[in-house]
Design an enzyme around this catalytic site. Structure first.
Site, PDB file in Angstrom:
ATOM      1  N   LYS A  12       0.828  -1.215   0.000  1.00 43.33           N
ATOM      2  CA  LYS A  12       0.000   0.000   0.000  1.00 43.33           C
ATOM      3  C   LYS A  12       0.865   1.270   0.000  1.00 43.33           C
ATOM      4  CE  LYS A  12      -4.054  -1.999   2.350  1.00 43.33           C
ATOM      5  NZ  LYS A  12      -4.941  -1.829   3.534  1.00 43.33           N
ATOM      6  N   TYR A  52     -12.572  -1.957  -3.637  1.00 42.08           N
ATOM      7  CA  TYR A  52     -13.028  -2.124  -2.250  1.00 42.08           C
ATOM      8  C   TYR A  52     -14.554  -2.080  -2.128  1.00 42.08           C
ATOM      9  CZ  TYR A  52      -8.527  -2.012   0.280  1.00 42.08           C
ATOM     10  OH  TYR A  52      -7.295  -2.306   0.832  1.00 42.08           O
ATOM     11  N   PHE A  60     -15.503   3.599   7.027  1.00 43.45           N
ATOM     12  CA  PHE A  60     -14.139   3.944   6.593  1.00 43.45           C
ATOM     13  C   PHE A  60     -13.960   3.881   5.074  1.00 43.45           C
ATOM     14  CE2 PHE A  60     -14.196  -0.575   7.886  1.00 43.45           C
ATOM     15  CZ  PHE A  60     -13.722  -1.202   6.744  1.00 43.45           C
ATOM     16  N   ARG A  88      -2.449 -14.230   4.557  1.00 42.19           N
ATOM     17  CA  ARG A  88      -3.186 -13.555   5.640  1.00 42.19           C
ATOM     18  C   ARG A  88      -2.396 -13.682   6.954  1.00 42.19           C
ATOM     19  NH1 ARG A  88      -7.161  -9.999   4.333  1.00 42.19           N
ATOM     20  NH2 ARG A  88      -7.540 -10.129   6.567  1.00 42.19           N
ATOM     21  N   THR A  94      -5.499  -6.878  10.882  1.00 43.56           N
ATOM     22  CA  THR A  94      -5.772  -5.614  10.182  1.00 43.56           C
ATOM     23  C   THR A  94      -5.188  -4.424  10.924  1.00 43.56           C
ATOM     24  OG1 THR A  94      -7.828  -6.600   9.373  1.00 43.56           O
ATOM     25  CG2 THR A  94      -7.625  -4.206   9.190  1.00 43.56           C
ATOM     26  N   ARG A 105       2.496  -6.544   9.064  1.00 46.82           N
ATOM     27  CA  ARG A 105       1.829  -5.381   9.655  1.00 46.82           C
ATOM     28  C   ARG A 105       2.408  -5.012  11.010  1.00 46.82           C
ATOM     29  NH1 ARG A 105      -4.282  -6.921   7.567  1.00 46.82           N
ATOM     30  NH2 ARG A 105      -4.300  -5.556   5.734  1.00 46.82           N
ATOM     31  N   ASN A 115      -1.808   0.267   6.974  1.00 48.63           N
ATOM     32  CA  ASN A 115      -1.317  -1.026   7.466  1.00 48.63           C
ATOM     33  C   ASN A 115      -0.483  -1.785   6.426  1.00 48.63           C
ATOM     34  OD1 ASN A 115      -3.379  -1.821   5.815  1.00 48.63           O
ATOM     35  ND2 ASN A 115      -4.636  -2.744   7.417  1.00 48.63           N
ATOM     36  N   HIS A 118      -2.202  -5.315   1.561  1.00 47.35           N
ATOM     37  CA  HIS A 118      -3.520  -5.937   1.349  1.00 47.35           C
ATOM     38  C   HIS A 118      -3.295  -7.384   0.949  1.00 47.35           C
ATOM     39  CE1 HIS A 118      -7.553  -6.768  -0.208  1.00 47.35           C
ATOM     40  NE2 HIS A 118      -6.923  -7.400  -1.195  1.00 47.35           N
ATOM     41  N   GLU A 129      -9.685 -10.343  -7.555  1.00 46.99           N
ATOM     42  CA  GLU A 129      -8.673  -9.298  -7.339  1.00 46.99           C
ATOM     43  C   GLU A 129      -7.479  -9.450  -8.286  1.00 46.99           C
ATOM     44  OE1 GLU A 129      -9.815  -8.500  -2.647  1.00 46.99           O
ATOM     45  OE2 GLU A 129      -7.833  -9.295  -3.123  1.00 46.99           O
TER      46      GLU A 129
HETATM   47  N1  UDP Z   1      -9.757  -0.278   7.516  1.00 45.39           N
HETATM   48  C1  UDP Z   1      -9.807   0.952   8.143  1.00 45.39           C
HETATM   49  N2  UDP Z   1     -10.532   1.066   9.306  1.00 45.39           N
HETATM   50  C2  UDP Z   1     -11.184   0.008   9.863  1.00 45.39           C
HETATM   51  C3  UDP Z   1     -11.117  -1.244   9.209  1.00 45.39           C
HETATM   52  C4  UDP Z   1     -10.395  -1.345   8.038  1.00 45.39           C
HETATM   53  O1  UDP Z   1      -9.234   1.923   7.679  1.00 45.39           O
HETATM   54  O2  UDP Z   1     -11.810   0.167  10.921  1.00 45.39           O
HETATM   55  C5  UDP Z   1      -9.003  -0.394   6.268  1.00 45.39           C
HETATM   56  C6  UDP Z   1      -7.681  -1.098   6.453  1.00 45.39           C
HETATM   57  O3  UDP Z   1      -6.712  -0.459   5.655  1.00 45.39           O
HETATM   58  C7  UDP Z   1      -7.955  -2.483   5.941  1.00 45.39           C
HETATM   59  C8  UDP Z   1      -8.959  -2.214   4.829  1.00 45.39           C
HETATM   60  O4  UDP Z   1      -9.754  -1.139   5.330  1.00 45.39           O
HETATM   61  O5  UDP Z   1      -6.776  -3.126   5.487  1.00 45.39           O
HETATM   62  C9  UDP Z   1      -9.864  -3.359   4.466  1.00 45.39           C
HETATM   63  O6  UDP Z   1     -10.490  -3.823   5.642  1.00 45.39           O
HETATM   64  P1  UDP Z   1     -10.573  -5.385   5.955  1.00 45.39           P
HETATM   65  O7  UDP Z   1     -11.505  -5.546   7.108  1.00 45.39           O
HETATM   66  O8  UDP Z   1     -10.887  -6.125   4.701  1.00 45.39           O
HETATM   67  O9  UDP Z   1      -9.107  -5.727   6.469  1.00 45.39           O
HETATM   68  P2  UDP Z   1      -7.938  -6.580   5.805  1.00 45.39           P
HETATM   69  O10 UDP Z   1      -8.593  -7.659   4.990  1.00 45.39           O
HETATM   70  O11 UDP Z   1      -7.126  -5.630   4.964  1.00 45.39           O
HETATM   71  O12 UDP Z   1      -7.148  -7.117   6.965  1.00 45.39           O
HETATM   72 MG    MG Z   2     -10.077  -7.612   3.555  1.00 48.67          MG
END
Ligand code: UDP
Ligand code: MG
Length: 136
Positions: A12, A52, A60, A88, A94, A105, A115, A118, A129
């Site tokens: 990112k 997204y 968010f 993952r 996250t 992360r 973070n 992705h 994707e």
């Molecule tokens: N995100 C955020 N605030 C939140 C939750 C998620 O800014 O409270 C952002 C964060 O960058 C995250 C992305 O949204 O990586 C996608 O969220 P997801 O729950 O899919 O998390 P990920 O799969 O990236 O762990």
């Molecule tokens: Mg996700």
């Protein structure tokens, strides 16, 4: 059961901006991932909104799309046995505060929004994707 899979990873903007691209790629390689395809690009906000879309009702969403389109990113197709869950795990939670030691992360993430990486969360989303960035 192990199964050779491909997953989409994105380095990112916060990590590209801090020149962490090679360090993060090294973490993937050390953990047995092959980087099959990669490209460094900056996407439009409208493309981030599409990528997204799954999060469009979340509070968010707007900030997330602004952020993903705010600077260069590196999109990669990673391959390994059980790549989706493996990536993952290597990424960590996250919120970097909750991420385990040794995860990307934990090491590089700044905050829940910045973070650093992705990763696809399912076989179905990995296909969608990967096509999003690499279908030609
Ligand atoms: N995100 C955020 N605030 C939140 C939750 C998620 O800014 O409270 C952002 C964060 O960058 C995250 C992305 O949204 O990586 C996608 O969220 P997801 O729950 O899919 O998390 P990920 O799969 O990236 O762990
Ligand atoms: Mg996700």
């Amino acid at each position: 059961m192990s199964k050779l899979e491909q997953t989409l990873s994105i380095i990112k903007p916060d990590a590209v901006e801090r020149n962490l691209e090679n360090e993060i790629k090294d973490m993937f390689k050390k953990n047995g991932f092959s980087i099959l395809k990669e490209k460094k690009i900056q996407i439009e906000k409208s493309e981030a909104e599409k990528f997204y879309k799954i999060h469009e009702t979340k509070p968010f969403y707007k900030d997330l799309c602004d952020y993903l389109s705010s600077g260069p990113i590196v999109a990669m197709v990673l391959e390994k046995d059980n790549a989706i869950i493996g990536n993952r795990k290597l990424m960590g939670a996250t919120n970097p505060k909750d991420a385990d030691d040794g995860t990307i992360r934990k090491k590089y993430g700044i905050s829940i929004d910045k973070n650093s990486v992705h990763g696809s969360d399912s076989i179905e989303n990995a296909k969608i994707e990967i096509d999003f960035f690499f279908k030609d």
